[in-house]
Design a protein around this motif. Structure first.
Motif, short mmCIF file in Angstrom:
data_model
loop_
_atom_site.label_atom_id
_atom_site.label_comp_id
_atom_site.label_asym_id
_atom_site.label_seq_id
_atom_site.Cartn_x
_atom_site.Cartn_y
_atom_site.Cartn_z
N GLU A 1 17.71 1.28 -37.11
CA GLU A 1 18.49 0.80 -35.96
C GLU A 1 19.19 1.92 -35.19
OE1 GLU A 1 18.91 0.09 -39.10
OE2 GLU A 1 20.94 0.64 -39.72
N ILE A 2 18.88 3.17 -35.54
CA ILE A 2 19.57 4.29 -34.89
C ILE A 2 19.34 4.28 -33.37
CG2 ILE A 2 17.70 6.01 -35.10
CD1 ILE A 2 19.95 8.00 -36.03
N ASP A 3 20.37 4.59 -32.60
CA ASP A 3 20.19 4.60 -31.14
C ASP A 3 19.91 6.03 -30.65
OD1 ASP A 3 22.62 5.96 -31.05
OD2 ASP A 3 23.76 4.21 -30.42
N TYR A 4 19.62 6.13 -29.35
CA TYR A 4 19.22 7.43 -28.78
C TYR A 4 20.25 8.52 -29.07
CZ TYR A 4 17.33 10.83 -25.49
OH TYR A 4 16.79 11.98 -24.94
N GLN A 5 21.51 8.20 -28.78
CA GLN A 5 22.56 9.21 -28.89
C GLN A 5 22.71 9.73 -30.31
OE1 GLN A 5 23.81 9.69 -25.72
NE2 GLN A 5 24.39 11.63 -26.65
N ARG A 6 22.67 8.79 -31.27
CA ARG A 6 22.85 9.20 -32.67
C ARG A 6 21.65 9.97 -33.17
NH1 ARG A 6 23.52 4.10 -35.30
NH2 ARG A 6 23.59 5.18 -37.29
N LEU A 7 20.48 9.58 -32.71
CA LEU A 7 19.27 10.30 -33.14
C LEU A 7 19.29 11.72 -32.55
CD1 LEU A 7 16.63 10.26 -34.68
CD2 LEU A 7 15.54 9.16 -32.73
N GLN A 8 19.73 11.81 -31.31
CA GLN A 8 19.83 13.14 -30.68
C GLN A 8 20.85 14.01 -31.44
OE1 GLN A 8 21.76 13.50 -26.75
NE2 GLN A 8 19.90 14.57 -26.13
N SER A 9 21.98 13.42 -31.81
CA SER A 9 23.00 14.17 -32.55
C SER A 9 22.47 14.63 -33.90
CB SER A 9 24.24 13.31 -32.79
OG SER A 9 24.79 12.92 -31.57
N TYR A 10 21.65 13.80 -34.52
CA TYR A 10 21.07 14.16 -35.83
C TYR A 10 20.32 15.49 -35.71
CZ TYR A 10 17.64 13.94 -39.66
OH TYR A 10 16.86 14.24 -40.75
N PHE A 11 19.57 15.66 -34.64
CA PHE A 11 18.84 16.93 -34.45
C PHE A 11 19.79 18.05 -34.05
CE2 PHE A 11 15.44 13.87 -34.23
CZ PHE A 11 14.43 14.51 -34.92
N GLN A 12 20.65 17.75 -33.10
CA GLN A 12 21.51 18.82 -32.57
C GLN A 12 22.48 19.34 -33.63
OE1 GLN A 12 21.15 17.56 -27.86
NE2 GLN A 12 23.13 17.44 -28.81
N GLU A 13 22.86 18.48 -34.57
CA GLU A 13 23.80 18.92 -35.61
C GLU A 13 23.10 19.66 -36.75
OE1 GLU A 13 25.75 15.28 -36.65
OE2 GLU A 13 26.78 15.18 -34.71
N ASN A 14 21.79 19.52 -36.83
CA ASN A 14 21.07 20.11 -37.96
C ASN A 14 20.09 21.22 -37.59
OD1 ASN A 14 21.84 18.51 -40.47
ND2 ASN A 14 21.41 16.88 -39.01
N LEU A 15 20.14 21.64 -36.33
CA LEU A 15 19.24 22.71 -35.90
C LEU A 15 20.06 23.85 -35.29
CD1 LEU A 15 16.44 20.64 -34.10
CD2 LEU A 15 16.21 21.91 -36.25
N PRO A 16 19.54 25.08 -35.36
CA PRO A 16 20.21 26.17 -34.66
C PRO A 16 20.24 25.86 -33.16
CG PRO A 16 18.38 26.98 -36.01
CD PRO A 16 18.29 25.49 -36.01
N PRO A 17 21.33 26.24 -32.48
CA PRO A 17 21.46 25.89 -31.05
C PRO A 17 20.58 26.78 -30.16
CG PRO A 17 23.37 27.13 -31.78
CD PRO A 17 22.50 26.95 -32.99
N GLN A 18 19.28 26.51 -30.16
CA GLN A 18 18.34 27.33 -29.39
C GLN A 18 17.45 26.42 -28.53
OE1 GLN A 18 16.21 29.29 -32.53
NE2 GLN A 18 18.01 30.40 -33.23
N PRO A 19 17.58 26.51 -27.21
CA PRO A 19 16.74 25.66 -26.35
C PRO A 19 15.24 25.84 -26.62
CG PRO A 19 18.39 26.84 -25.04
CD PRO A 19 18.50 27.35 -26.43
N GLU A 20 14.84 27.07 -26.95
CA GLU A 20 13.41 27.33 -27.19
C GLU A 20 12.91 26.51 -28.39
OE1 GLU A 20 15.80 29.78 -27.39
OE2 GLU A 20 15.66 30.25 -25.24
N LEU A 21 13.79 26.42 -29.41
CA LEU A 21 13.42 25.66 -30.60
C LEU A 21 13.37 24.16 -30.28
CD1 LEU A 21 14.75 26.32 -34.16
CD2 LEU A 21 14.53 24.00 -33.33
N TYR A 22 14.34 23.68 -29.51
CA TYR A 22 14.35 22.27 -29.11
C TYR A 22 13.08 21.95 -28.31
CZ TYR A 22 19.42 21.77 -30.14
OH TYR A 22 20.65 21.69 -30.72
#
Ligand code: SF4
Length: 229
Positions: A165-186
């Motif tokens: 039931e995860i929504d867009y915002q929470r799913l996005q946060s899941y990635f953003q909180e667990n990945l290095p902050p690199q646009p190239e990687l995203y």
């Protein structure tokens, strides 16, 4: 009972990159082309978008002013392959009109805004939802936002990493909180997930036997356990 190994978000990325190699996204020769593609791809496969982009290029209309000033009927015909073409005509015109009024028709000026501010503005436009706004931000503007889509949700819920039931915002946060902050990687990660979702983790009959991330996938391991019983 088998307990699947939990794969970290970064491990999944590394496995996908090793399996598929760089995807060289977003396919587009200019910021305008990337943005047009991001709007046109809503609800349809990329093949349909390619036909529309080719039509626009061949007729010399993949140009800000040309698109903005084109008759709706003609634009609708040129992008017919993308389905919902009348709605998408309206979405394109609405976006271009806004850039014209707010940023003097200058996409660079628009993309130079701080990420959160620009995201808020984009989401207020008719026909621009979170996935389209984030695609524009990341792929046209190199902003640090992770793009999630239906493939992302399907893959990570099947893996057992996030709830159904995860929504867009929470799913996005899941990635953003667990990945290095690199646009190239995203950038690369989203493209890899699109390949996995389209070719392996299909809605019907996922191809788990050849999937490069099956070792950490709960769905796959449950299927395996069931066939052994
Ligand atoms: S193992 Fe199967 S269900 Fe799991 S991510 Fe791969 S294709 Fe999808």
């Amino acid at each position: 009972m088998f307990q699947p190994q939990h794969s970290s978000v970064l491990t999944v990325y590394e496995q996908l990159l090793a399996a598929f190699g760089p995807r060289h996204w977003w396919p587009g020769e200019s910021k305008l082309e990337i943005i047009v593609g991001a709007i046109l791809t809503q609800g349809v496969s990329w093949k349909n978008v390619e036909k529309a982009i080719t039509n626009l290029k061949q007729t010399g209309n993949l140009d800000f002013s040309a698109l903005l000033n084109m008759e709706d009927q003609l634009l609708s015909e040129l992008i017919h392959s993308t389905c919902y073409h009348r709605q998408k005509t309206r979405k394109l015109k609405s976006f271009l009109g806004w850039v014209c009024d707010r940023y003097e028709g200058d996409l660079e000026q628009m993309l130079d805004n701080p990420t959160a501010e620009l995201r808020r503005e984009l989401l207020q436009l008719w026909g621009i939802g979170p996935e389209t706004a984030d695609s524009i931000l990341l792929y046209a503007g190199n902003h640090l936002v992770f793009v999630v889509d239906a493939y992302t949700k399907r893959i990570f819920t099947r893996m057992g990493s996030v709830p159904q039931e995860i929504d867009y915002q929470r799913l996005q946060s899941y990635f953003q909180e667990n990945l290095p902050p690199q646009p190239e990687l995203y950038n690369e990660y989203h493209a890899l997930l699109v390949k996995l979702g389209a070719e392996y983790c299909k809605k019907q009959r996922p191809q788990c036997g050849t999937c490069p991330i099956s070792s950490g996938c709960r769905y796959y391991q449950e299927q395996e356990n069931n066939t052994r019983r």
